[in-house]
Design an enzyme around this catalytic site. Structure first.
Site, PDB file in Angstrom:
ATOM      1  N   ASP A 154       0.831  -1.211   0.000  1.00 24.85           N
ATOM      2  CA  ASP A 154       0.000   0.000   0.000  1.00 24.85           C
ATOM      3  C   ASP A 154       0.865   1.260   0.000  1.00 24.85           C
ATOM      4  O   ASP A 154       1.978   1.260   0.530  1.00 24.85           O
ATOM      5  CB  ASP A 154      -0.923  -0.027   1.233  1.00 24.85           C
ATOM      6  N   GLY A 155       0.335   2.305  -0.594  1.00 22.71           N
ATOM      7  CA  GLY A 155       0.996   3.617  -0.524  1.00 22.71           C
ATOM      8  C   GLY A 155       1.623   4.084  -1.830  1.00 22.71           C
ATOM      9  O   GLY A 155       2.346   5.089  -1.837  1.00 22.71           O
TER      10      GLY A 155
ATOM     11  N   LEU B  91      10.631 -20.773  -4.495  1.00 23.30           N
ATOM     12  CA  LEU B  91       9.632 -19.892  -3.884  1.00 23.30           C
ATOM     13  C   LEU B  91       8.284 -20.018  -4.591  1.00 23.30           C
ATOM     14  O   LEU B  91       8.209 -20.084  -5.815  1.00 23.30           O
ATOM     15  CB  LEU B  91      10.120 -18.433  -3.999  1.00 23.30           C
TER      16      LEU B  91
ATOM     17  N   HIS C 238       2.730   3.360  -8.966  1.00 20.48           N
ATOM     18  CA  HIS C 238       2.439   1.947  -9.263  1.00 20.48           C
ATOM     19  C   HIS C 238       3.607   1.302 -10.024  1.00 20.48           C
ATOM     20  O   HIS C 238       3.962   0.160  -9.781  1.00 20.48           O
ATOM     21  CB  HIS C 238       1.152   1.836 -10.086  1.00 20.48           C
TER      22      HIS C 238
ATOM     23  N   ARG D 178       0.360   7.705  -2.595  1.00 22.63           N
ATOM     24  CA  ARG D 178       0.920   8.719  -1.708  1.00 22.63           C
ATOM     25  C   ARG D 178       2.408   8.937  -1.971  1.00 22.63           C
ATOM     26  O   ARG D 178       2.919  10.038  -1.884  1.00 22.63           O
ATOM     27  CB  ARG D 178       0.680   8.324  -0.239  1.00 22.63           C
TER      28      ARG D 178
END
Ligand code: IPE
Ligand code: IPE
Ligand code: MG
Length: 255
Positions: free
Chosen positions: A30-31, A141, A47, A34
Site C-alpha cells: 500500500d501507498g 519460492l 504503481h 501517496r
C-alpha cells in the site's frame, strides 16, 4: 497428501510457532499513490515503482528461504478507482507477467494467482493461466499473486461450490469442516500466512485473506510500498521473531 497440504488442512499457519523463518509471508502493498503525490508525480509512477519493489521482495524472499510470498496487487474493491487507474493497474500486471515470467521461471519460482478470474479481460486471463502453467513444476519460492481478490468473495465462491456439491449428492453437510472449507478456497494447499506485512502506515486488512489470517502475525510499516527494500523486509521478519504465537494455547515459555 504431502506435508504442505497436510499443514494447510490443519487451519494453522505453515510456520513453526514463530521459531523459524516464516513459511508464508503475505504483503498488503500500500501507498503507491501517496509515494507519487509526495513527489508531485502521477499515481501511475507510484504503481510503476511499486512493481520494482515487488521484484525486490521476491528476491529477498528467495534469499531468506521463505516458501510462500503472497502479494496483494488488486483488490475486488479496487474497481472503484477511476477507469484510467484501473486500466493502468491491469496494464502493469500484464507487463509484469510478460516481462518477468521467464526470469521467475529461471529462478525456480512457482507462480499462483488467487482471486476471481471471471470478469477479467480476455487478454489477462490467458496470461495468468500461462504463468501458472509454465511454472507449475517449480520447487523454489511460491509467488502467490492476489489479483481481483477479496477475502469475502473467495469464501462466497467456495460456499457456492460446496452448496452445488451437496445438491448433487457428492458431499454431505456433515462433511463440512474447516479443512473442507479450506480445500475450496483459492488458497487450497497453500499454508496460512505466518506474517502479514502492510506498508504505508494503514492498519487494516482491506479484505485480504480473511479466512487464512485467523492466526497470522501482523506487522505494519510506515514506509510507502515503492520504498520497500531488503532492509525493511528483514526488519519485519525480525519483528515477527519477537512475537509469541500461542494459537489459543499457552506460551511455549509457560509450559
Ligand atoms: C497500493 O497503493 C496499490 C493498490 C492498491 C493497487 P495505492 O494505490 O493504494 O496507494 P495509496 O494508498 O493511494 O497511497
Ligand atoms: C489494499 O489497498 C489493496 C491492495 C494493496 C491491492 P487499498 O489502498 O485498496 O486499501 P484501502 O482502500 O486503503 O483499505
Ligand atoms: Mg491504498
Amino acid at each position: 497428501m504431502n506435508g504442505e497440504a497436510k499443514r494447510a488442512m490443519t487451519a494453522l499457519p505453515g510456520g513453526d510457532a514463530g521459531q523459524g523463518m516464516p513459511a508464508h509471508v503475505a504483503i498488503i502493498m500500500d501507498g503507491n499513490g501517496r509515494w507519487a503525490a509526495q513527489r508531485g508525480l502521477p499515481r501511475f509512477e507510484g504503481h510503476r515503482r511499486g512493481v520494482e519493489a515487488i521484484r525486490r521482495a521476491v528476491r529477498t524472499a528467495r534469499e531468506l528461504g521463505i516458501r510462500y510470498l503472497t502479494v496483494y496487487s488488486f483488490s475486488a474493491e479496487n474497481w472503484r478507482r477511476p477507469p484510467q487507474e484501473v486500466s493502468d493497474l491491469m496494464g502493469l500486471l500484464k507487463l509484469f507477467v510478460r516481462h518477468d515470467l521467464a526470469d521467475l521461471h529461471t529462478h525456480n519460482v512457482r507462480v499462483r494467482i488467487i482471486g476471481e478470474r471471471e470478469g477479467l479481460s480476455s487478454d489477462i486471463r490467458p496470461l495468468l493461466d500461462e504463468a501458472e502453467h509454465i511454472t507449475r513444476d517449480n520447487t523454489g519460492l511460491n509467488l502467490v499473486i492476489a489479483f481481483n481478490y477479496g477475502g469475502r468473495q473467495e469464501i462466497v465462491r467456495a460456499m457456492q461450490v460446496i452448496a452445488h456439491k451437496i445438491k448433487n449428492g457428492v458431499l454431505n453437510p456433515e462433511d463440512i469442516d474447516a479443512a473442507a472449507v479450506e480445500a475450496h478456497l483459492d488458497t487450497a494447499e497453500i499454508p496460512d500466512p505466518d506474517l502479514v506485512i502492510r506498508t504505508s502506515g494503514e492498519q487494516r486488512v482491506s479484505n485480504f485473506l480473511t479466512w487464512q489470517t485467523a492466526y497470522s502475525e501482523f506487522v505494519f510499516i510506515p514506509d510507502y510500498w515503492p520504498d520497500f527494500d531488503e532492509a525493511i523486509f528483514r526488519a519485519a521478519i525480525d519483528e515477527y521473531f519477537k512475537r509469541d504465537r500461542r494459537f489459543g494455547g499457552l506460551s511455549a515459555k509457560a509450559v
